[in-house]
Motif scaffolding. Sequence first.
Motif, mmCIF file in Angstrom:
data_model
loop_
_atom_site.group_PDB
_atom_site.id
_atom_site.type_symbol
_atom_site.label_atom_id
_atom_site.label_comp_id
_atom_site.label_asym_id
_atom_site.label_seq_id
_atom_site.Cartn_x
_atom_site.Cartn_y
_atom_site.Cartn_z
ATOM 1 N N ASN A 54 -15.131 -55.112 -8.488
ATOM 2 C CA ASN A 54 -14.601 -56.471 -8.329
ATOM 3 C C ASN A 54 -13.563 -56.861 -9.381
ATOM 4 N N ASP A 61 -16.204 -57.609 -12.861
ATOM 5 C CA ASP A 61 -17.382 -58.429 -13.168
ATOM 6 C C ASP A 61 -18.675 -57.617 -13.220
ATOM 7 N N ARG A 62 -18.591 -56.332 -12.856
ATOM 8 C CA ARG A 62 -19.753 -55.436 -12.886
ATOM 9 C C ARG A 62 -19.259 -53.993 -12.938
ATOM 10 N N PHE A 63 -20.141 -53.088 -13.283
ATOM 11 C CA PHE A 63 -19.868 -51.679 -13.026
ATOM 12 C C PHE A 63 -21.107 -51.052 -12.425
ATOM 13 N N GLU A 64 -20.958 -49.856 -11.922
ATOM 14 C CA GLU A 64 -22.126 -49.154 -11.396
ATOM 15 C C GLU A 64 -22.077 -47.696 -11.810
ATOM 16 N N LEU A 109 -13.931 -54.526 -18.436
ATOM 17 C CA LEU A 109 -15.071 -55.262 -17.875
ATOM 18 C C LEU A 109 -15.339 -56.517 -18.700
ATOM 19 N N ARG A 127 -19.180 -46.836 -3.251
ATOM 20 C CA ARG A 127 -18.652 -48.182 -3.525
ATOM 21 C C ARG A 127 -17.131 -48.154 -3.576
ATOM 22 N N ASP A 172 -26.227 -60.651 -19.290
ATOM 23 C CA ASP A 172 -27.483 -59.956 -18.971
ATOM 24 C C ASP A 172 -27.306 -58.441 -18.887
ATOM 25 N N MET A 173 -26.112 -57.970 -19.228
ATOM 26 C CA MET A 173 -25.818 -56.553 -19.090
ATOM 27 C C MET A 173 -25.780 -55.887 -20.476
ATOM 28 N N THR A 231 -18.035 -58.360 -19.618
ATOM 29 C CA THR A 231 -19.452 -57.997 -19.544
ATOM 30 C C THR A 231 -20.355 -59.228 -19.502
ATOM 31 N N PRO A 232 -21.100 -59.404 -18.406
ATOM 32 C CA PRO A 232 -21.997 -60.560 -18.331
ATOM 33 C C PRO A 232 -23.117 -60.461 -19.356
#
Length: 330
Positions: free
Chosen positions: A324, A252-255, A182, A299, A187-188, A184-185
């Motif tokens: 993504n 670009d993200r995880f959930e 990832l 997802r 804001d995460m 990691t952005p």
Amino acid sequence: MSLQDIKIGDAETMGPGVATGRLKLADYPDGSPMATPVIIVTGEKPGKTLWLHGCVHGNEYCGTFIIHELLRSLDPAELSGRVVALPALNITAFNKNQRLSPFEGYGGGDMNRCFPGVEGGPLTSQFAFAVYTEMKKHADLFVDFHTAMTPDVNWALYAAYGGETGKVSRVLAKAWGYRDTLATPTDMLVGSAFMTAASDGIPSMIVEAGGKGPAFTRETVEDGAERLRNVMRAAGLLDGDVTDYGPIADFDRFEWVSAPRGGLFQPMVKCGDSIEVGTRLGRFYDIYGDDDGFAESPRKGIVLAIHPGPIMTNGETLVHIGLNPKENIL
Ligand SMILES: [Zn+2]
């Protein structure tokens, strides 16, 4: 020519070689110190300081074993720079085989949300403060070891900051070489050690290898130590060619998906599997032994972690999905 000597807690270097000691984090009620072990390996040649954390979450022992495996293999004569390792960081949780400190009060106690720490704050924030004060002073690069739930976990995160910090963070992650990685952005995962360090300009990554407690293999430990040596080659701490483990996904993200129901549960997917919306993740049985339906993915993505069963309570992490990935990776 050698590196300047440093002192972290009572671990004090005296030129090249190995120094061990303890860094005090807080006090026990009886007045004795809660003190985390520190290992410093100083090379004969100058270079960067690589900072390592294991067991920020106290029962994620695979990281401790990877760090120890690496350190046993290091020869100061071949090392340019220094490795500072805190292999059992959340020591009170480590000793109790649990994620969070058994001494934490009302502060929540997830150490990887407590950085940079608060002097005089809740217990675990004080732990983080004690550690981060030293880390900020000495670290040039940072690798933090975690686990998820099953032995087949193998993914990584790096701090996708702009500029040189993000660029070098990706170099570390690429040298580690897990496909499922990832970007990691910013804001995460605020309050994690790696994102905090990156915000202070220290290139940083997290390795998620193996499962909690005893759920990891000798193979993962040896492979992890070799990948860590590869990170050190890429960063110039060790000589030698850098192994190319192949492309990394740059999610670009995880959930994190929480279980919407309880039951007896057996997973039907593994870490690294590609899943679509509706893919069956596992099977439920009721307490009388009858089939009770399936858990399905909400997802499309890659399985980073899956609940191992055998029992599930509402709200537990059912599955952790990487989202993504770059098109050309998978
Ligand atoms: Zn963890």
